[in-house]
Write an enzyme that holds these catalytic residues in place. Structure first.
Site, PDB file in Angstrom:
ATOM      1  N   SER A 124       8.414   0.026  -5.167  1.00 50.28           N
ATOM      2  CA  SER A 124       8.101   1.110  -4.243  1.00 50.28           C
ATOM      3  C   SER A 124       6.963   0.739  -3.293  1.00 50.28           C
ATOM      4  O   SER A 124       6.703   1.446  -2.344  1.00 50.28           O
ATOM      5  CB  SER A 124       7.735   2.374  -5.020  1.00 50.28           C
TER       6      SER A 124
ATOM      7  N   LYS B  79       2.925  10.933  -5.851  1.00 51.53           N
ATOM      8  CA  LYS B  79       2.282   9.953  -4.970  1.00 51.53           C
ATOM      9  C   LYS B  79       1.572  10.652  -3.812  1.00 51.53           C
ATOM     10  O   LYS B  79       0.422  10.358  -3.494  1.00 51.53           O
ATOM     11  CB  LYS B  79       3.322   8.962  -4.440  1.00 51.53           C
TER      12      LYS B  79
END
Lengths: 823, 283
Positions: free
Chosen positions: A675, A718
């Site tokens: 990611s 996140k």
């Protein structure tokens, strides 16, 4: 590159606002209008199972399919309520099915170590057991009455007397005969002897010598004859005793027969329809007639143990020898059952599954008999359903093997583990097998299912039905309706205060957040039930008569707060500049990446600084994390994809003459996942083009070789992780996060984030390509190639390409000068 | 008379032993008595000279009592057998007496059994012996027991296998001087066995008048004793009848005058062979 008309001028500041997400896109709230109730008290209970159509179809098929091997394995993550679903389903079915038969073990008088089974219709087993207990009691009284009767005593004494007389008379005869001849019969320490006597004194050898030869001759022959006669008598004694014994036995038989036959006849009539019972009663009658005397403890024929010891032993033995020998061991009793049994075995050890034979310690020895056979879960569930936790079964030694053997052979056979492993060698039993007809449902994590399928060849034969429980369900209108009813059901089951509409809406939203997807709902009812209970607690604390949205909110906050210590420590480290994260200004070759940390029940996001440096080299991108084994394979893959993208886009016609190194700064625990690969690509481009990146941004998303940004997991955490850092430092209105466009559907962000976005103090940009991303980060246009494949001057891509070309030239110069070793 | 009426002082009891079942019963009874009277118990084992002589005869064989095997035994082997036997008897004796914690002694003598037993008995207050050394003859009185009947030396308790001393006493009374001593002995024993028990006096008489006369006599003899007495008259000495009476009375010991006009020795032997309780012979 489509839709980029606003960035086609060199060095232009881009109007990000066009692409920025609006507040309503960040949180998919439940429309209160769609909830047509006031509180959960208005809703009906949910009968069906929530969001598991596939698993339910499998259960229905598995229970309906009446063939061997169609046992069920329910797989799914923990907390989805598999066990309850299975149990409820089984119970509903079992209630309509017939009650299975009772099973008893009885003594096998021919082969004591092989107790026999008796199968009886449900409820009859208990009746038989009670009848036989009464019978045994009757035996006791009848036998002692018979053997204490005058008749028996008299006849017994007569036999005894007869034997004594017989012996006595025989001896007396010889003795008298001897006396007549002047010979005495004397007792020696070891036997008997004859010798001539005179005045009560045995003649000495001298006196015998002194007798006339004739007289001596006479005495000697007389003694000889007497000795032979006596010998014959002594030899005959055992046969007389045997005769008397036979007479005793016959007498005992006669008495016992008279005493017990009437009692047994009654039962035999009652159980005329059950051949095995009658057969057993016949055997009991035969046996008790043979052994009746042994059961009566009379003073003269007790055991030869000291009385104290005998008393102690009797205390140890719960039942009389009579009861132990003839009782019916009712193994499976369905007298109270309604429908087929549904059994859940919480501790599926080998013995708890297939049953066991216990032992009784007696004088240091271990003894057993059919009374000590104890049923296992398979016995109890026979004719019905058995639910087991696969992990527990596999964790118990031999339990899995035992279960498979029983299912494979279609019968329950009780084998002692100790015996099987030769750990104990003591008297043991081989109880007759009992035919097995049971439907088994194992439940466990999917991993277990797939491993068993792969590693155990029997598994696929025995567990043909796969009931796959999903951890999430679609969040659509119908499902939301069902979900609210599920919440109402839980509220009632747990005896909580009713939840009002807004509270239910908040729970549904939380469920979507737990599912990590705005379009889905979590089916892990355990977590939902926890939330309901905790919200109820806070409502009661606040003295509210119903649970409202704020209580749900409070419960969620409290859950997070309880698990939050480490996240707070990490945030603090960033605030105090121990972990270096910039949230303003601009830097070359540096970007904020985002990672997710999972600790127990809590996952949270955390920004990490990713840096890149480039120099002249052979075209490799050095992943420092990987070099030191801190990076996982997925991370390495991401980095290699970067190199692929770089080479293909910018150095198609020339060697890629740079060496780049990438690093997660201040990462000590290892990273995995791809990611961060888009963030790494941005820093790399920044480093090559020597264009600074805005530090007010954080980036997440993986990237492919064509430069497309792809979806990642944990997008909500996140964003919140970076938001928390920025908020703590004070929101500047510049800060924001770049996420993959395909992750927008997953957004279920915290309320404070949504509010900040709404107020324009924080920004979230969905990004489809690397070019879009780098434009936002640098504020420069990425640039599209013209027909000749050249990028417009001043764009990022132009700068990158130019820099790479320069490096390639220098590299060539080095090469022709032979200055670099090309080995 | 006054001597006869004095309570007996029992200080020493001798028990003749040969390890037969009857003699073991005798040992138990003797230990019981010794404990009750606080008397010293003397065990006696006689190494039978007859057996040694017998071993000297070359034509004599021993017949094994269980195996029926015929064996020739020499003098030396017989000696050894007797020694082993006496050791066994001694061990049985010490084990039994020590359990009861009575003072004891044990003596092994050599000679003919009866004279040796009589000699030992003369030094003691009571002689206890088994009814026979043979288990093969269950009821038959053995030669030693028979042998003491005509002797006059005091008290002899005769015990058969399976008997033990009961609390209740019966005594046969026929007016003879031996019977008078029997009354005294019975009273002495009663005091040690159970002083609250009734004493049964069996009057051995031909007719009612005779019985009444004997009862008066006995009452006089027992006059100054604190004692409950129950009288029953017996017609003749039919052993079976007497056994029934004793059982009906629930008696545990019978005191029997060995020497009386009414009880001649063959009747005495028949009694001893048929009664199922220990008999204390007053000789």
């Amino acid at each position: 590159m489509n839709g980029r008309e606003n960035v086609d001028f060199e060095g232009a500041k881009i109007m990000e606002t066009n692409r920025e997400l609006r507040a309503h896109q960040l949180y998919h709230a439940t429309d209160l209008e769609t909830l047509n109730f006031e509180t959960t008290a208005d809703l009906e209970d949910l009968e069906e199972v929530l969001g598991q159509p596939r698993a339910m179809a499998a259960l229905k098929f598995g229970t309906g399919m009446a063939r061997d091997g169609y046992n069920i394995f329910a797989l799914g993550p923990t907390g989805t309520g598999k066990r309850n679903v299975i149990r409820t389903y089984f119970q509903q079915r079992a209630a309509r099915e017939p009650v299975p038969d009772d099973w008893c073990y009885v003594n096998n008088f021919e082969e004591r170590h092989r107790p026999r089974t008796i199968r009886l219709p449900a409820g009859k087993g208990r009746v038989l057991r009670d009848d036989v207990d009464d019978l045994i009691e009757g035996f006791g009284t009848a036998l002692s009455a018979a053997f204490e009767s005058e008749e028996y005593q008299a006849r017994r004494q007569t036999i005894n007397e007869e034997l004594q007389e017989q012996q006595s008379a025989a001896f007396q005869e010889v003795r008298d005969k001897a006396e007549k001849e002047g010979v005495a019969m004397l007792r020696t320490p070891a036997g008997l002897a004859f010798a001539p006597v005179k005045d009560g004194q045995v003649l000495s050898s001298e006196e015998v010598e002194a007798l006339s030869a004739e007289e001596r001759q006479r005495i000697e022959s007389e003694v000889e004859e007497l000795q032979s006669e006596l010998q014959k008598i002594v030899q005959q004694i055992p046969s007389w005793q045997r005769e008397a014994q036979d007479q005793f036995k016959e007498l005992n038989r006669e008495m016992a027969h008279f005493a017990v036959s009437g009692l047994i006849d009654e039962l035999r009539d009652k159980y005329g329809g059950y051949a095995p019972v009658v057969e057993h009663l016949n055997a009991v009658q035969k046996d008790i007639i043979e052994n009746a005397r042994d059961f009566l403890q009379s003073g003269d024929e007790g055991s030869n143990l000291p009385a104290a010891l005998r008393g102690a032993m009797q205390n140890l033995e719960a039942a009389s020898p009579l009861a132990r020998r003839y009782r019916v061991n009712l193994l499976v009793d369905h007298s109270q059952s309604e429908g087929a049994p549904v059994v859940y075995e919480d501790n599926p050890t080998y013995q708890n599954l297939v049953g066991r034979v216990e032992h009784r310690a007696q004088m240091g020895a271990l003894l057993t008999d059919f009374n000590l056979i104890k049923p296992g879960a398979l016995h109890r569930a026979n004719g019905g359903y058995l639910i087991l936790d696969a992990r527990k079964v596999l964790g118990q030694p031999y339990a899995w093997e035992g279960l498979k053997r029983a299912l494979g052979s279609g019968e329950i056979r009780i084998d002692s583990l100790g015996q099987m492993l030769s750990l104990v060698s003591t008297i043991s039993l081989e109880p007759g097998p009992i035919p097995l007809d049971v439907r088994i449902a194992l439940y466990g994590e999917p991993m277990l299912y797939y491993m068993l399928y792969q590693l155990d060849p029997d598994f696929a034969n025995l567990f043909k039905v796969e009931a796959d429980f999903s951890e999430r369900m679609d969040r659509d209108g119908d499902n939301q309706q069902t979900y609210t009813r599920m919440i109402a059901t839980l509220v009632r089951q747990e005896e909580l205060q009713p939840f009002d509409r807004a509270a239910v809406a908040r729970v549904i939203e939380r469920s979507a957040r737990l599912a990590g997807d705005a379009q889905k709902l979590s089916t892990q009812t355990r977590d939902i039930a926890d939330l309901l209970r905790e919200a109820d607690y806070w409502a009661k604390e606040a003295g509210s008569d119903a649970v409202r949205a704020q209580h749900v909110e409070q419960a969620i906050d409290a859950q997070i707060y309880r698990a939050d210590r480490i996240r707070e420590r990490m945030q603090e480290a960033i605030q105090r500049d121990i972990v270096l994260i910039d949230t303003e200004g601009e830097k070359v070759g540096q970007v904020n990446g985002l990672s997710v940390i999972m600790l127990g029940n809590l996952s949270f996001g955390r920004p990490s600084r990713i840096t890149a440096r480039v120099r002249l080299g052979k075209g490799d991108v050095l992943d420092i994390e990987r070099e030191v084994d801190l990076g996982g394979p997925l991370h390495s893959k991401g980095v290699l994809i970067l190199a692929g993208f770089l080479g293909a886009r910018y150095a198609g016609e020339q060697p890629l003459a740079l060496s780049a190194s990438l690093v997660f700064e201040q990462s000590y625990g290892g990273v995995d996942g791809d990611s961060a690969s888009s963030a790494e690509l941005y820093t790399l481009l920044s480093a090559i083009a020597e264009v600074p990146i805005q530090q007010a941004f954080a980036v997440t998303g993986s990237v492919n070789q064509h430069g497309h940004v792809q979806a990642i997991g944990g997008v909500n955490e996140k964003i919140e992780g970076f938001f928390d850092v920025c908020r703590a430092r004070g929101l500047t209105g510049e800060q924001g996060v770049l996420i993959p466009a395909s992750n927008v559907q997953h957004l279920m962000l915290r309320q404070d984030v949504v509010e900040a976005v709404e107020a324009g103090r924080f920004h979230i940009y969905p990004v489809e390509t690397v070019d879009q991303g780098i434009e936002i980060l640098t504020g420069l246009s990425a640039g599209e190639p013209d027909e000749a494949g050249k990028y417009p001057e001043g764009t990022i891509n132009y700068r990158v390409e130019k820099r790479l070309a320069e490096l390639a030239e220098k590299r060539q110069a080095f090469g022709s000068n032979g200055r670099e070793d090309e080995s | 008379v006054s001597e006869e009426r004095q309570a007996l002082n029992i200080k020493r009891i001798v028990v003749a032993l040969d390890a037969s079942p009857h003699s073991l019963a005798a040992l138990e009874a003797a230990v019981d008595l010794a404990a009750r009277f606080g008397a010293e118990l003397a065990g006696l084992y006689v190494e039978d000279e007859n057996l040694l002589r017998l071993a000297g005869l070359p034509f004599v064989h021993e017949i094994g009592i269980f195996t029926a095997a015929r064996r020739r035994i020499g003098s030396r082997e017989m000696e050894r057998q007797i020694r082993v036997h006496s050791r066994r008897v001694r061990r049985l004796f010490t084990v039994t007496t020590q359990r009861a914690q009575v003072a004891w002694s044990f003596r092994v003598v050599r000679g003919t059994v009866l004279p040796q037993v009589l000699t030992a008995a003369s030094e003691a207050d009571v002689l206890v012996l088994g009814s026979a050394g043979w288990s093969q003859f269950r009821r038959r009185l053995g030669s030693t027991a028979r042998g003491i009947l005509p002797e006059r030396f005091g008290l002899a308790l005769i015990v058969r296998e399976g008997m033990c001393i009961g609390d209740r006493l019966a005594v046969v009374y026929d007016g003879s001087s031996t019977a008078a001593r029997a009354l005294t002995a019975a009273d002495t024993f009663r005091q040690r066995l159970d002083r609250d028990q009734e004493l049964t006096v069996l009057l051995l008489a031909d007719g009612l008048r005779e019985a009444q006369r004997l009862q008066v006599q006995a009452e006089n003899r027992l006059a100054d004793r604190d004692i409950d007495v129950h009288y029953r008259s017996l017609r003749g000495t039919n052993a079976l009848h007497l056994a029934d009476v004793l059982q009906a009375e629930g008696c545990g010991v019978l005191v029997l005058p060995a020497r009386s006009s009414a009880l001649h020795s063959s009747a005495l032997v028949a009694l001893l062979e048929h009664l199922n309780l220990p008999v204390l012979l007053v000789t």
